[in-house]
Design an enzyme around this catalytic site. Sequence first.
Site, PDB file in Angstrom:
ATOM      1  N   ALA A 241       1.029   1.781  -5.440  1.00  0.00           N
ATOM      2  CA  ALA A 241       2.490   1.841  -5.453  1.00  0.00           C
ATOM      3  C   ALA A 241       3.113   0.588  -6.069  1.00  0.00           C
ATOM      4  CB  ALA A 241       3.014   2.057  -4.039  1.00  0.00           C
ATOM      5  N   HIS A 242       4.436   0.588  -6.124  1.00  0.00           N
ATOM      6  CA  HIS A 242       5.179  -0.476  -6.786  1.00  0.00           C
ATOM      7  C   HIS A 242       4.973  -1.831  -6.119  1.00  0.00           C
ATOM      8  CE1 HIS A 242       8.926   0.640  -4.122  1.00  0.00           C
ATOM      9  NE2 HIS A 242       7.868   0.339  -3.407  1.00  0.00           N
ATOM     10  N   ASN A 243       4.984  -2.857  -6.941  1.00  0.00           N
ATOM     11  CA  ASN A 243       4.934  -4.266  -6.524  1.00  0.00           C
ATOM     12  C   ASN A 243       3.569  -4.722  -6.017  1.00  0.00           C
ATOM     13  OD1 ASN A 243       7.734  -4.257  -7.003  1.00  0.00           O
ATOM     14  ND2 ASN A 243       8.176  -3.773  -4.866  1.00  0.00           N
TER      15      ASN A 243
END
Length: 359
Positions: A241-243
């Site tokens: 997922a993001h980050n």
Amino acid sequence: MSFSLNDLARNLQATLRADSDIRLSDVASLDCAEAQHLSYADSKKQISAIAKCRAGALLVTAEAAAALPDLKIPLLIVKDPKKSFVEAMLLFRPARSRAKIGHSDRAIIAPSARLGSDCNVFPGAIIGENVVIGDRCDIGPGVIIGDDCQIGDDCILYSHVVLYPDVQLKNRIIVHANAVLGSDGFGYRFSQGALIKIPHTGTVILEDDVEIGACTTIDRAMIEATVIGQGTKVDNHVMIAHNCKIGRHNAFASQVGLAGSVTTGDYVQMGGQVGIADHVHIATQVRLGGGAGVMSDLLVPGVYHDMPAVPEKDALKNHVNIRRISDLRDQVKKLTSQMADLQDQLTRLNQIEPSKSAA
């Protein structure tokens, strides 16, 4: 293609204990091997199964060979049977030659895109504006590379890979079919009874020598970059997922799922279907068994199992205790029955004592 045992011994730097006139035509696993096959045995379980093996020859260690003095199967003695088996496999099954098709006239390449020397762009590929691609890259059929992506040297993007705009791939990257890099993270805020999308203006960066499996997805960061560290290998059907910030030389098996902003150290390994909650940090040299669930930071190197993940020693104790639950339940039932009997006896004794006092 076939090789004599002498040929194989020379190529693999092996010591031959066998009839050197035998020729082999392929490799096979121990339980599938026939007379034309080379196989190997490097574990105690495999060595104990050699008696049933029908291979034409076997790769084994010197210790295993000494333990098998009467074995009729020819032996090639090496330090690392599995490593030598892989080398032999590539002798029998050499890698396909790299294509030399250049830029297909059925690909769409934006005028502002810059491609290095000796690149292949297959039919159906689409390369966006201001894309920069290094030397000796293969862009497979149906690949879509969004605007402003940067790709280093010696990269391979297999069929139907999608790079959203601004994604960065360094050198010697392999991305397998249908992987998607750089899609928006799953980020929303709740306002006035509705989910409002949070813009994701960051990117995805893959460092040198990363390999991404088929149908894997890696989301772009909200602000900076989702980063996959040097040498990390990601299996098919993995979600990052993001980050997230993934360290060097990690290895994730199929169906691993990392929520947003997960970070890992170096040499982290995750078995199939491991799940990591958001904002969790996994320390260097942590290994997670298949199906483990991590809800909070793991800061001590070691092996972890279960949901929530605990050190392997504790997980084994938990499994033993679970197996004992049936016996404990039976004991509790027995003790409950005994307590009921004792309570009944005590009640009757209390009823008798007042009667004696009255008399």
